[in-house]
Design a protein around this motif. Structure first.
Motif, PDB file in Angstrom:
ATOM      1  N   ARG A  61       0.850  -1.182   0.000  1.00  0.00           N
ATOM      2  CA  ARG A  61       0.000   0.000   0.000  1.00  0.00           C
ATOM      3  C   ARG A  61       0.888   1.235   0.000  1.00  0.00           C
ATOM      4  N   LYS A  62       0.581   2.198  -0.879  1.00  0.00           N
ATOM      5  CA  LYS A  62       1.385   3.414  -0.968  1.00  0.00           C
ATOM      6  C   LYS A  62       0.604   4.612  -0.440  1.00  0.00           C
ATOM      7  N   VAL A  63       1.276   5.423   0.358  1.00  0.00           N
ATOM      8  CA  VAL A  63       0.660   6.614   0.937  1.00  0.00           C
ATOM      9  C   VAL A  63       1.627   7.784   0.784  1.00  0.00           C
ATOM     10  N   TYR A  64       1.137   8.895   0.253  1.00  0.00           N
ATOM     11  CA  TYR A  64       1.952  10.106   0.142  1.00  0.00           C
ATOM     12  C   TYR A  64       1.956  10.832   1.487  1.00  0.00           C
ATOM     13  N   ALA A  65       3.134  11.282   1.887  1.00  0.00           N
ATOM     14  CA  ALA A  65       3.260  12.077   3.115  1.00  0.00           C
ATOM     15  C   ALA A  65       3.987  13.372   2.779  1.00  0.00           C
ATOM     16  N   GLY A  66       3.700  14.409   3.586  1.00  0.00           N
ATOM     17  CA  GLY A  66       4.291  15.708   3.312  1.00  0.00           C
ATOM     18  C   GLY A  66       3.472  16.464   2.272  1.00  0.00           C
ATOM     19  N   PRO A  67       4.101  17.440   1.596  1.00  0.00           N
ATOM     20  CA  PRO A  67       5.517  17.780   1.733  1.00  0.00           C
ATOM     21  C   PRO A  67       5.813  18.483   3.055  1.00  0.00           C
ATOM     22  N   TYR A  68       7.026  18.224   3.558  1.00  0.00           N
ATOM     23  CA  TYR A  68       7.504  18.848   4.776  1.00  0.00           C
ATOM     24  C   TYR A  68       8.507  19.930   4.387  1.00  0.00           C
ATOM     25  N   ARG A  69       8.270  21.127   4.859  1.00  0.00           N
ATOM     26  CA  ARG A  69       9.107  22.268   4.468  1.00  0.00           C
ATOM     27  C   ARG A  69      10.072  22.611   5.609  1.00  0.00           C
ATOM     28  N   TYR A  70      11.347  22.517   5.306  1.00  0.00           N
ATOM     29  CA  TYR A  70      12.402  22.787   6.275  1.00  0.00           C
ATOM     30  C   TYR A  70      13.167  24.045   5.874  1.00  0.00           C
ATOM     31  N   ARG A  71      13.440  24.891   6.851  1.00  0.00           N
ATOM     32  CA  ARG A  71      14.390  25.991   6.625  1.00  0.00           C
ATOM     33  C   ARG A  71      15.784  25.419   6.878  1.00  0.00           C
ATOM     34  N   ALA A  72      16.201  24.565   5.979  1.00  0.00           N
ATOM     35  CA  ALA A  72      17.445  23.813   6.165  1.00  0.00           C
ATOM     36  C   ALA A  72      17.927  23.319   4.813  1.00  0.00           C
ATOM     37  N   ARG A  98       1.828   9.369  12.184  1.00  0.00           N
ATOM     38  CA  ARG A  98       3.167   8.966  12.607  1.00  0.00           C
ATOM     39  C   ARG A  98       4.235   9.659  11.764  1.00  0.00           C
ATOM     40  N   GLN A  99       4.031   9.709  10.458  1.00  0.00           N
ATOM     41  CA  GLN A  99       5.014  10.360   9.592  1.00  0.00           C
ATOM     42  C   GLN A  99       5.145  11.841   9.938  1.00  0.00           C
ATOM     43  N   ASP A 100       4.026  12.514  10.141  1.00  0.00           N
ATOM     44  CA  ASP A 100       4.058  13.936  10.471  1.00  0.00           C
ATOM     45  C   ASP A 100       4.815  14.173  11.777  1.00  0.00           C
ATOM     46  N   ARG A 101       4.584  13.314  12.738  1.00  0.00           N
ATOM     47  CA  ARG A 101       5.242  13.467  14.042  1.00  0.00           C
ATOM     48  C   ARG A 101       6.750  13.291  13.925  1.00  0.00           C
ATOM     49  N   VAL A 102       7.172  12.253  13.216  1.00  0.00           N
ATOM     50  CA  VAL A 102       8.604  11.974  13.061  1.00  0.00           C
ATOM     51  C   VAL A 102       9.303  13.115  12.320  1.00  0.00           C
ATOM     52  N   PHE A 103       8.724  13.583  11.228  1.00  0.00           N
ATOM     53  CA  PHE A 103       9.409  14.595  10.424  1.00  0.00           C
ATOM     54  C   PHE A 103       9.342  15.980  11.044  1.00  0.00           C
ATOM     55  N   GLU A 104       8.380  16.226  11.920  1.00  0.00           N
ATOM     56  CA  GLU A 104       8.394  17.472  12.681  1.00  0.00           C
ATOM     57  C   GLU A 104       9.499  17.434  13.736  1.00  0.00           C
ATOM     58  N   GLN A 105       9.692  16.284  14.360  1.00  0.00           N
ATOM     59  CA  GLN A 105      10.797  16.155  15.316  1.00  0.00           C
ATOM     60  C   GLN A 105      12.144  16.339  14.612  1.00  0.00           C
ATOM     61  N   ASP A 106      12.274  15.767  13.425  1.00  0.00           N
ATOM     62  CA  ASP A 106      13.508  15.937  12.656  1.00  0.00           C
ATOM     63  C   ASP A 106      13.723  17.395  12.252  1.00  0.00           C
ATOM     64  N   ARG A 107      12.640  18.054  11.862  1.00  0.00           N
ATOM     65  CA  ARG A 107      12.760  19.437  11.372  1.00  0.00           C
ATOM     66  C   ARG A 107      13.442  20.343  12.390  1.00  0.00           C
ATOM     67  N   ARG A 108      13.052  20.239  13.654  1.00  0.00           N
ATOM     68  CA  ARG A 108      13.627  21.099  14.692  1.00  0.00           C
ATOM     69  C   ARG A 108      15.135  20.947  14.765  1.00  0.00           C
ATOM     70  N   ILE A 109      15.604  19.720  14.626  1.00  0.00           N
ATOM     71  CA  ILE A 109      17.045  19.469  14.724  1.00  0.00           C
ATOM     72  C   ILE A 109      17.770  19.901  13.457  1.00  0.00           C
ATOM     73  N   VAL A 110      17.252  19.491  12.307  1.00  0.00           N
ATOM     74  CA  VAL A 110      17.945  19.790  11.048  1.00  0.00           C
ATOM     75  C   VAL A 110      18.012  21.300  10.816  1.00  0.00           C
ATOM     76  N   GLU A 111      16.963  22.019  11.192  1.00  0.00           N
ATOM     77  CA  GLU A 111      16.997  23.475  11.029  1.00  0.00           C
ATOM     78  C   GLU A 111      18.014  24.132  11.948  1.00  0.00           C
ATOM     79  N   SER A 112      18.413  23.448  13.008  1.00  0.00           N
ATOM     80  CA  SER A 112      19.380  24.021  13.948  1.00  0.00           C
ATOM     81  C   SER A 112      20.826  23.804  13.514  1.00  0.00           C
ATOM     82  N   GLN A 113      21.059  22.938  12.540  1.00  0.00           N
ATOM     83  CA  GLN A 113      22.429  22.566  12.186  1.00  0.00           C
ATOM     84  C   GLN A 113      23.163  23.712  11.484  1.00  0.00           C
ATOM     85  N   ARG A 114      24.429  23.876  11.822  1.00  0.00           N
ATOM     86  CA  ARG A 114      25.302  24.873  11.217  1.00  0.00           C
ATOM     87  C   ARG A 114      26.631  24.220  10.864  1.00  0.00           C
TER      88      ARG A 114
END
Length: 355
Positions: A145-156, A281-297
């Protein structure tokens, strides 16, 4: 002159990305009559439908530089919002309303890019793509079964977001009590990375996950990661003898510090799961990732390995950076007569060993 974004076009990361296919939209987002503005590698593009399919042009009218995406599509032609000039899908100006009795200018000052449709997604390349769109292994398998998730927009940076997707050791901390246990984080066993014509692939990486998939049950997950091209990655996650949870990720590099993540999830279990449960579940995981990835320098992924520290569990990330650097150098060599790329050693399909 067409003005793009702030991305350093001489950087090896940009060189590695320009001649690749990138997802810029879902096919169903490009509607009849309405141009769709998108951004790729710091450049504004417009997607629009003509009688033969979707077109991807620079978002620019050669008359006075207005954005075509502010206009409309009439009778299979795109109309500029400024003076009503119309262009056919071939790029030829076919109408100048201010001079209806005169032949339109023959000069072609619109800029088409290569575009194709696959997996319900619109793929664009700004350069000369070396191959076809990456294969999605489960796409034609009706048992998934295929399910589209996102798009997730990162300032990263898109490459930072791909590297995060490929990293199993962050699970207990970024996804605490979901993909890992912060009180008892997994020790990541040594694994291998293989390089071949289809990119990078790992051997299995095994981790315990308290909330391992959309069913909300604990699992011991066995991941195999693949990187088909710099911004297209994929994993197969085995959670049982036959159960598979697969994710096909495309991280669009809108600009050097702006990424748009398009996902397709493929699962062969949980027929009673609702789409809402899967997406939650996908939204939760990628929102948690977003906070970290946007912080990277720095924003851009360092391709010089001396700029950040590495341990054995970072093996895939290290090989990813080496591969990106090699792709950038190879692209640079195509246009530079003074650069010579040495042939790879015979055993280059295996990863470098680590202390």
């Amino acid at each position: 002159m067409i003005y793009g974004g702030k991305w350093d076009r001489d950087g090896l990361d940009y060189k590695a990305l320009r001649n690749r296919w990138h997802v810029v939209a879902r096919v169903d987002e490009v509607r009849d009559g309405t141009p769709l503005p998108v951004r790729l590698l710091g450049e504004d593009l417009v997607l629009w439908r003509s009688p033969t399919g979707i077109n991807a042009w620079k978002d620019y009218c050669g008359h006075r530089g207005a954005k075509l995406s502010l206009g409309c599509v009439r009778n299979g032609e795109i109309e500029c919002p400024y003076h009503g000039w119309r262009y056919s899908e071939s790029g030829q100006c076919v109408k100048v309303p201010a001079h209806p009795d005169h032949e339109p200018p023959q000069q072609r000052l619109v800029y088409p890019h290569r575009v194709t449709e696959r997996y319900g997604l619109v793929w664009v390349s700004l350069g000369q793509p070396e191959g076809d769109v990456p294969a999605f292994p489960e796409w034609d398998d009706q048992s998934f079964r295929k399910v589209y998730a996102g798009p997730y927009r990162y300032r990263a940076n898109a490459l930072r977001s791909v590297e995060n997707f490929l990293d199993a050791s962050h699970f207990p901390f970024v996804h605490a009590n979901l993909n890992g246990d912060p009180e008892n984080p997994d020790s990541i066993a040594d694994y291998e990375v293989f390089k071949g014509p289809q990119g990078l692939t790992t051997s299995e990486i095994s981790v315990f996950q308290p909330y391992g998939d959309h069913r909300g049950i604990p699992v011991t997950a066995r991941y195999t990661y693949h990187v088909f091209q710099p911004t297209t990655a994929y994993f197969t996650k085995k959670t049982g003898v036959t159960e598979r949870f697969c994710t096909f990720l495309n991280a669009t590099p809108a600009d050097e510090d702006e990424a748009v993540l398009y996902l397709i999830v493929a699962i062969n279990f949980g027929a009673d799961l609702t789409e809402e449960q899967i997406l939650s579940r996908q939204d939760r995981v990628f929102e948690q990732d977003r906070r970290i990835v946007e912080s990277q320098r720095p924003y851009r992924l360092p391709l010089d390995l001396r700029e950040e520290m590495h341990v054995r569990s970072d093996r895939l990330a290290v090989e990813y950076r080496r591969w990106l650097r090699a792709l950038g150098e190879a692209a640079l060599a195509v246009n530079t007569t003074t650069i010579t790329i040495q042939p790879a050693p015979a055993d280059s399909s295996r990863s470098t060993s680590y202390a």
